[in-house]
Design a protein around this motif. Sequence first.
Motif, PDB file in Angstrom:
ATOM      1  N   ARG A  97      -2.489   1.277  -7.390  1.00 52.39           N
ATOM      2  CA  ARG A  97      -2.054   1.344  -6.004  1.00 52.39           C
ATOM      3  C   ARG A  97      -3.265   1.474  -5.101  1.00 52.39           C
ATOM      4  O   ARG A  97      -4.356   1.865  -5.534  1.00 52.39           O
ATOM      5  CB  ARG A  97      -1.100   2.521  -5.767  1.00 52.39           C
ATOM      6  CG  ARG A  97      -1.788   3.873  -5.771  1.00 52.39           C
ATOM      7  CD  ARG A  97      -0.952   4.945  -5.060  1.00 52.39           C
ATOM      8  NE  ARG A  97      -1.646   6.200  -5.067  1.00 52.39           N
ATOM      9  CZ  ARG A  97      -1.350   7.220  -5.889  1.00 52.39           C
ATOM     10  NH1 ARG A  97      -0.375   7.108  -6.761  1.00 52.39           N
ATOM     11  NH2 ARG A  97      -2.053   8.330  -5.832  1.00 52.39           N
ATOM     12  N   ASP A 116      -4.014   3.485  -1.415  1.00 51.49           N
ATOM     13  CA  ASP A 116      -3.403   4.456  -0.528  1.00 51.49           C
ATOM     14  C   ASP A 116      -3.113   3.822   0.827  1.00 51.49           C
ATOM     15  O   ASP A 116      -3.763   2.850   1.215  1.00 51.49           O
ATOM     16  CB  ASP A 116      -4.312   5.663  -0.341  1.00 51.49           C
ATOM     17  CG  ASP A 116      -4.482   6.470  -1.632  1.00 51.49           C
ATOM     18  OD1 ASP A 116      -3.522   6.470  -2.437  1.00 51.49           O
ATOM     19  OD2 ASP A 116      -5.550   7.067  -1.823  1.00 51.49           O
ATOM     20  N   LYS A 117      -2.152   4.376   1.542  1.00 53.39           N
ATOM     21  CA  LYS A 117      -1.852   3.871   2.876  1.00 53.39           C
ATOM     22  C   LYS A 117      -3.052   4.085   3.794  1.00 53.39           C
ATOM     23  O   LYS A 117      -3.684   5.127   3.778  1.00 53.39           O
ATOM     24  CB  LYS A 117      -0.628   4.573   3.456  1.00 53.39           C
ATOM     25  CG  LYS A 117       0.679   4.123   2.821  1.00 53.39           C
ATOM     26  CD  LYS A 117       1.878   4.701   3.557  1.00 53.39           C
ATOM     27  CE  LYS A 117       3.185   4.151   2.977  1.00 53.39           C
ATOM     28  NZ  LYS A 117       4.363   4.677   3.683  1.00 53.39           N
ATOM     29  N   GLN A 135      -6.651   2.706  -6.795  1.00 54.83           N
ATOM     30  CA  GLN A 135      -6.395   3.884  -7.614  1.00 54.83           C
ATOM     31  C   GLN A 135      -5.631   3.476  -8.877  1.00 54.83           C
ATOM     32  O   GLN A 135      -4.747   2.617  -8.823  1.00 54.83           O
ATOM     33  CB  GLN A 135      -5.563   4.911  -6.834  1.00 54.83           C
ATOM     34  CG  GLN A 135      -6.086   5.231  -5.444  1.00 54.83           C
ATOM     35  CD  GLN A 135      -7.481   5.824  -5.486  1.00 54.83           C
ATOM     36  OE1 GLN A 135      -7.774   6.661  -6.333  1.00 54.83           O
ATOM     37  NE2 GLN A 135      -8.334   5.389  -4.573  1.00 54.83           N
ATOM     38  N   GLN A 186       0.823  -1.206   0.000  1.00 56.06           N
ATOM     39  CA  GLN A 186       0.000   0.000   0.000  1.00 56.06           C
ATOM     40  C   GLN A 186       0.860   1.260   0.000  1.00 56.06           C
ATOM     41  O   GLN A 186       1.911   1.328   0.639  1.00 56.06           O
ATOM     42  CB  GLN A 186      -0.952  -0.001   1.198  1.00 56.06           C
ATOM     43  CG  GLN A 186      -0.288  -0.126   2.549  1.00 56.06           C
ATOM     44  CD  GLN A 186      -1.313  -0.324   3.659  1.00 56.06           C
ATOM     45  OE1 GLN A 186      -1.783   0.638   4.244  1.00 56.06           O
ATOM     46  NE2 GLN A 186      -1.648  -1.576   3.939  1.00 56.06           N
ATOM     47  N   GLY A 187       0.388   2.233  -0.759  1.00 53.78           N
ATOM     48  CA  GLY A 187       1.129   3.476  -0.915  1.00 53.78           C
ATOM     49  C   GLY A 187       2.130   3.438  -2.052  1.00 53.78           C
ATOM     50  O   GLY A 187       2.676   4.466  -2.450  1.00 53.78           O
TER      51      GLY A 187
END
Length: 220
Positions: free
Chosen positions: A216, A218-219, A208, A166-167
């Motif tokens: 990806r 997101d965190k 995303q 993630q991220g």
Amino acid sequence: MQRILIVEDDFDISEMLCAWLGEAGYETAAAADGLQALDVFAGAQFDLVLLDLMLPKLDGFGVCEWIRKRSGVPVIMLTALDDENDQLRGYDLRIDDYVTKPFSMPVLLRKIKAVLRRCNGQEASNLLYYRDLTLDLDGYTAMRGNTNLELTNREFECLRELIQHQGRVMTYQMLLNRIWNYDYFGDERVIYSHIKNLRRKLGADYIQTVRGVGYRVDKA
């Protein structure tokens, strides 16, 4: 040694399951129709039942209902029927998992291990959390809140890779290499299809798109 009852009328599938489970360290017994399954189950103690639905003499739903009146033994339905109503009916009968044919034997073995661990009161040791999602990496199951997500193995693996990183942008080629284990001749359309299905099943904006690069999450 844990004992598993295999209820399957297809001889080749039954033999394959007996061989794989024996190799994995389980003791097995087999029944080829629903009435035979009742006799075999009544005559011995089992730790888990693998239960086909389309059986002669008495179908899998009838077998499961009979078992549930007498035992809380974990039941995994293993069937070619992938209709949502059949799955819901199975879960209404308190089955522990629903696996559709054709299936991956290594994945089924992990699901068996995960179900037995949960039913033995052991803590699940390989869970991955992201926002309101929970992924059981051993059992290849995913939950959003209290709702089970019916993901294919490839969809599960795509989601797992994105959450584990993630991220970070996971490029198309990275996903192909990590999940399909080869270049897939550079055809990225297989990734587009699985992400599209994942988005539909997740029902929220988790993934995303980084245009021309990959995906990806997101965190958290």
